[in-house]
Design an enzyme around this catalytic site. Structure first.
Site, PDB file in Angstrom:
ATOM      1  N   ALA A  67    -142.637   6.784  24.426  1.00 44.94           N
ATOM      2  CA  ALA A  67    -141.776   7.835  23.899  1.00 44.94           C
ATOM      3  C   ALA A  67    -141.016   7.309  22.686  1.00 44.94           C
ATOM      4  O   ALA A  67    -140.754   6.115  22.565  1.00 44.94           O
ATOM      5  CB  ALA A  67    -140.804   8.301  24.972  1.00 44.94           C
ATOM      6  N   PHE A 120    -131.578  10.698  20.227  1.00 51.94           N
ATOM      7  CA  PHE A 120    -132.368  11.842  20.713  1.00 51.94           C
ATOM      8  C   PHE A 120    -132.371  13.024  19.739  1.00 51.94           C
ATOM      9  O   PHE A 120    -132.101  14.169  20.129  1.00 51.94           O
ATOM     10  CB  PHE A 120    -131.862  12.334  22.066  1.00 51.94           C
ATOM     11  CG  PHE A 120    -131.982  11.382  23.213  1.00 51.94           C
ATOM     12  CD1 PHE A 120    -132.805  10.269  23.160  1.00 51.94           C
ATOM     13  CD2 PHE A 120    -131.262  11.609  24.377  1.00 51.94           C
ATOM     14  CE1 PHE A 120    -132.915   9.404  24.235  1.00 51.94           C
ATOM     15  CE2 PHE A 120    -131.360  10.750  25.463  1.00 51.94           C
ATOM     16  CZ  PHE A 120    -132.179   9.646  25.392  1.00 51.94           C
ATOM     17  N   ASN A 145    -140.859  12.752  28.242  1.00 51.26           N
ATOM     18  CA  ASN A 145    -139.648  11.970  28.449  1.00 51.26           C
ATOM     19  C   ASN A 145    -138.437  12.875  28.238  1.00 51.26           C
ATOM     20  O   ASN A 145    -138.285  13.479  27.177  1.00 51.26           O
ATOM     21  CB  ASN A 145    -139.653  10.798  27.454  1.00 51.26           C
ATOM     22  CG  ASN A 145    -138.528   9.824  27.663  1.00 51.26           C
ATOM     23  OD1 ASN A 145    -137.370  10.162  27.484  1.00 51.26           O
ATOM     24  ND2 ASN A 145    -138.875   8.589  28.004  1.00 51.26           N
ATOM     25  N   ASN A 178    -135.086   9.730  31.422  1.00 47.84           N
ATOM     26  CA  ASN A 178    -134.558   8.675  30.564  1.00 47.84           C
ATOM     27  C   ASN A 178    -133.043   8.621  30.702  1.00 47.84           C
ATOM     28  O   ASN A 178    -132.339   9.511  30.224  1.00 47.84           O
ATOM     29  CB  ASN A 178    -134.958   8.948  29.108  1.00 47.84           C
ATOM     30  CG  ASN A 178    -134.573   7.819  28.169  1.00 47.84           C
ATOM     31  OD1 ASN A 178    -133.843   6.906  28.538  1.00 47.84           O
ATOM     32  ND2 ASN A 178    -135.059   7.890  26.945  1.00 47.84           N
ATOM     33  N   SER A 181    -131.297   5.030  27.294  1.00 47.13           N
ATOM     34  CA  SER A 181    -131.086   4.862  25.861  1.00 47.13           C
ATOM     35  C   SER A 181    -129.656   4.401  25.608  1.00 47.13           C
ATOM     36  O   SER A 181    -128.712   4.967  26.164  1.00 47.13           O
ATOM     37  CB  SER A 181    -131.334   6.174  25.116  1.00 47.13           C
ATOM     38  OG  SER A 181    -130.898   6.063  23.772  1.00 47.13           O
ATOM     39  N   THR A 256    -134.955   0.000  25.040  1.00 43.23           N
ATOM     40  CA  THR A 256    -134.468  -1.013  24.106  1.00 43.23           C
ATOM     41  C   THR A 256    -133.251  -1.741  24.680  1.00 43.23           C
ATOM     42  O   THR A 256    -132.611  -1.268  25.614  1.00 43.23           O
ATOM     43  CB  THR A 256    -134.087  -0.360  22.773  1.00 43.23           C
ATOM     44  OG1 THR A 256    -133.102   0.658  23.019  1.00 43.23           O
ATOM     45  CG2 THR A 256    -135.301   0.272  22.118  1.00 43.23           C
TER      46      THR A 256
END
Length: 363
Positions: A67, A120, A145, A178, A181, A256
């Site tokens: 994604a 996003f 996602n 998700n 992030s 990440t």
């Protein structure tokens, strides 16, 4: 033109501009059947030894697109021609939003790293649903996602995930929740055990309700987690996929990282770090999740894959499938075929008869 010749030109552009151009090119290619066939002949590797089945889905090979690349499903028709075994689009939020201010993506070629603080950005779930509905079929599994909108309070986050699920239920083969992030304020707080359990219960209930309503199986639910969690957190998260009524069916490890390697002080921008510096940290999380779930729960490994050896290391750590994104920026689309052609030789060299026997052997 080879990617080695094209890359210097692309790297003169702002990273987000280069990304937009690549999406536009693939979106156009998706409407050109002959062009798609030529691209597929160049980039696709067919080897039955790479095929696997998880969650009732068939994966012709274990290398997927992570994604973050095809956020709004604009390139989804063309992406399978690049050799991917599956595609994950998004992150998709229920409502459109612009994301964080630019510049928000930074390349570090010397470190083969990327830092992003995108937040996003996207057109929202309704627009993505329309594009996915127009696809003639799914030649490979398509994951979606899901994330929450920035202006949605954390205490109402589950409303966003459920709203997006309701709009996209018919159009994906699996869903990824998700909560990891680092670029949406407070989002990672949803990884806490109590908050996460409440969120996943709400999403799982909506998934079951929609399945009954439409007389079809519920979608597999996967959870994408951060690489910055400790082992106690990972053990607690792993338990959510175990037992007679699991709240999730698999994991994507990892997103990440907000950490910066002490050995590479030049990675100074704020945001999530991906690429080569993430490889070992991501692998450690995969291995811990594999141990926490006794190898019973499929894990998609992502983070720092720039070679077949990197992908194989994730499989040895416990990944059933892998995803790439940052590696494509530095290596180009030929990376997928390279991984697929070299993987069997790696497991055979180590004495494993197939991919399944190699999985988790170093966890």
């Amino acid at each position: 033109m080879s990617y080695g010749l094209l890359r210097p030109l692309l790297f003169t552009l702002d990273p987000e501009r280069a990304h937009t151009l690549s999406i536009a090119a693939l979106e156009a290619l998706g409407h050109m059947p002959r062009g798609l066939a030529r691209v597929a002949r160049r980039y696709t590797a067919h080897d039955p030894r790479l095929a696997q089945d998880f969650w009732g889905l068939h994966f012709a090979n274990p290398v997927g697109l992570a994604a973050g690349y095809d956020k709004d499903a604009r390139a989804t028709a063309a992406l399978p021609a690049l050799g991917f075994g599956f595609i994950e689009i998004g992150t998709v939020t229920p409502r459109p939003q612009p994301g964080n201010p630019r510049p928000r993506v930074f390349r570090y070629p010397a470190q083969q790293a990327v830092i992003n603080r995108m937040g996003f950005p996207g057109e929202g779930a309704a627009a993505v649903a329309r594009r996915l509905a127009a696809l003639p079929g799914h030649p490979v599994p398509i994951g979606i996602n899901l994330g929450k909108n920035k202006d949605t309070p954390l205490e109402r986050a589950q409303d966003d995930y459920v709203a997006a699920l309701e709009l996209l239920f018919h159009y994906g083969d699996y869903l990824c929740i998700n909560v990891s992030s680092p670029n949406t304020p407070g989002l990672r707080l949803l990884q806490g055990e109590e908050a996460l359990r409440g969120l996943l219960k709400a999403v799982a209930a909506a998934n079951q309700r929609l399945a009954l309503q439409h007389q079809r199986p519920p979608l597999p639910l996967l959870l994408k987690i951060a690489p910055d969690l400790d082992n106690d957190d990972l053990n607690a998260i792993g338990s959510l996929a175990l037992g007679t009524a699991p709240l999730v069916n698999g994991f994507i490890a990892t997103n990440t990282t907000i950490e910066r390697p002490a050995s590479q002080p030049g990675l100074s921008e704020s945001g999530g770090l991906s690429g080569a510096p993430l490889l070992q940290q991501s692998n450690a999380v995969i291995a811990q999740l594999y141990r926490a779930t006794q190898g019973q729960v499929p894990i998609i490994g992502v983070g720092g894959i720039l070679s077949a050896a990197d992908a194989y290391a994730k499989i040895l750590a416990g990944a059933s499938l892998v995803q790439v994104y940052s590696g494509l920026i530095f290596r180009g689309p030929g990376l997928v075929r390279e991984i697929l052609e070299e993987l069997p030789g790696l497991w055979l060299k180590d004495g494993y008869p197939d991919l399944a026997h190699a999985r988790g052997s170093t966890a």
